[in-house]
Design a protein around this motif. Structure first.
Motif, short mmCIF file in Angstrom:
data_model
loop_
_atom_site.label_atom_id
_atom_site.label_comp_id
_atom_site.label_asym_id
_atom_site.label_seq_id
_atom_site.Cartn_x
_atom_site.Cartn_y
_atom_site.Cartn_z
N GLU A 1 0.83 -1.21 0.00
CA GLU A 1 0.00 0.00 0.00
C GLU A 1 0.87 1.26 0.00
O GLU A 1 0.58 2.23 -0.71
CB GLU A 1 -0.92 0.01 1.21
N ALA A 2 1.93 1.24 0.79
CA ALA A 2 2.84 2.39 0.83
C ALA A 2 3.50 2.60 -0.52
O ALA A 2 3.60 3.73 -1.02
CB ALA A 2 3.88 2.20 1.93
N ASP A 3 3.97 1.51 -1.14
CA ASP A 3 4.63 1.62 -2.44
C ASP A 3 3.67 2.16 -3.50
O ASP A 3 4.09 2.89 -4.42
CB ASP A 3 5.17 0.27 -2.86
N ALA A 4 2.39 1.82 -3.40
CA ALA A 4 1.41 2.33 -4.35
C ALA A 4 1.25 3.84 -4.21
O ALA A 4 1.12 4.56 -5.21
CB ALA A 4 0.06 1.63 -4.15
N VAL A 5 1.27 4.34 -2.98
CA VAL A 5 1.20 5.79 -2.75
C VAL A 5 2.42 6.47 -3.36
O VAL A 5 2.31 7.49 -4.05
CB VAL A 5 1.11 6.09 -1.24
N ILE A 6 3.60 5.90 -3.11
CA ILE A 6 4.84 6.48 -3.63
C ILE A 6 4.83 6.50 -5.16
O ILE A 6 5.17 7.52 -5.79
CB ILE A 6 6.05 5.68 -3.12
N ALA A 7 4.42 5.39 -5.77
CA ALA A 7 4.38 5.31 -7.23
C ALA A 7 3.42 6.33 -7.83
O ALA A 7 3.71 6.95 -8.86
CB ALA A 7 3.98 3.89 -7.66
N ARG A 8 2.27 6.50 -7.18
CA ARG A 8 1.29 7.48 -7.69
C ARG A 8 1.85 8.89 -7.64
O ARG A 8 1.71 9.66 -8.60
CB ARG A 8 0.00 7.40 -6.87
N LEU A 9 2.52 9.25 -6.55
CA LEU A 9 3.08 10.59 -6.44
C LEU A 9 4.20 10.81 -7.43
O LEU A 9 4.33 11.90 -8.01
CB LEU A 9 3.56 10.84 -5.01
#
Length: 225
Positions: free
Chosen positions: A34-42
């Motif tokens: 979930e954290a990596d998905a946030v980072i990738a989106r940003l």
């Protein structure tokens, strides 16, 4: 048992220092994925930024952590951001600070203050807007009530919960109404006594398993920088 808290929803805050923009984004994350998905989106949304520095803390007891300086000098971004999250006693969230360089170098100390300050300011905003959650270990408790008395006892329990650190849950209806709430261990005896007093001793709460529960923290004034 004191448990680290978390946040209920994402928070954004912008800090400008010597023309550099530091965009802090905090988001709930229950796993590395979930954290990596946030980072990738940003990274995709803010593709033209020079750095996307990261700190995350995960786990009910905050026993997992990760950080990244993303091209900034080692130790000037990710670790200071992580220290802010740990100092505030938080977990299950990811902090990303995106930097748009303004043309003026800040030096190692300036970068540490900027990245940690951006996260701290975002957390102050979270506190001021009621986004923070505290976590407590509460006991699942049911009060079996005849349907004819369910409305009165439900109102009583809601009032009781609001002043005893407890949380009401949706009731279940079968042969009787099962009024359900989550109660701190040190308040169970009080609940039993108060329910007995309200029902002339005919109702007895049934205590079940313990559960970790997120409880909203009342909004507080933002801290001074």
């Amino acid at each position: 048992m004191d448990l680290p808290g978390t946040i209920a929803r994402p928070v954004d805050h912008e800090l400008v220092i010597k023309k550099s923009r530091f965009l802090a984004h905090l988001a709930p994350a229950r796993s590395v994925a979930e954290a990596d998905a946030v980072i990738a989106r940003l990274r995709k949304e803010l593709w033209d930024a020079r750095h996307h520095c990261v700190a995350m803390v995960l786990g009910t007891r905050a026993d997992q952590a990760r950080s990244s300086d993303d091209g900034e000098p080692s130790g000037t971004a990710g670790v200071p951001m992580l220290e802010v999250l740990r100092h505030r006693g938080l977990t299950d969230l990811v902090a990303v600070v995106t930097r748009y360089f303004g043309g003026v170098k800040l030096g190692a100390g300036g970068l540490v203050r900027a990245y940690s300050g951006a996260v701290a300011a975002a957390l102050d905003e979270a506190a001021a807007t009621g986004v923070l959650l505290r976590r407590e270990l509460l006991l699942e408790t049911e009060v079996p009530v005849p349907h004819a008395d369910a409305g009165r006892i439900d109102n009583l329990l809601r009032d009781w919960a609001s002043t005893h650190g407890s949380v009401m849950e949706p009731p279940a209806y079968d042969a009787v109404a099962q009024l359900r709430l989550l109660v701190p261990k040190d308040q169970v005896e009080t609940l039993v006594a108060d329910v007995a007093a309200a029902s002339a001793g005919t109702l007895v709460p049934v205590v079940g398993d313990a559960r970790v529960v997120d409880v909203p923290v009342p909004a507080s004034p933002a801290r001074r920088p």
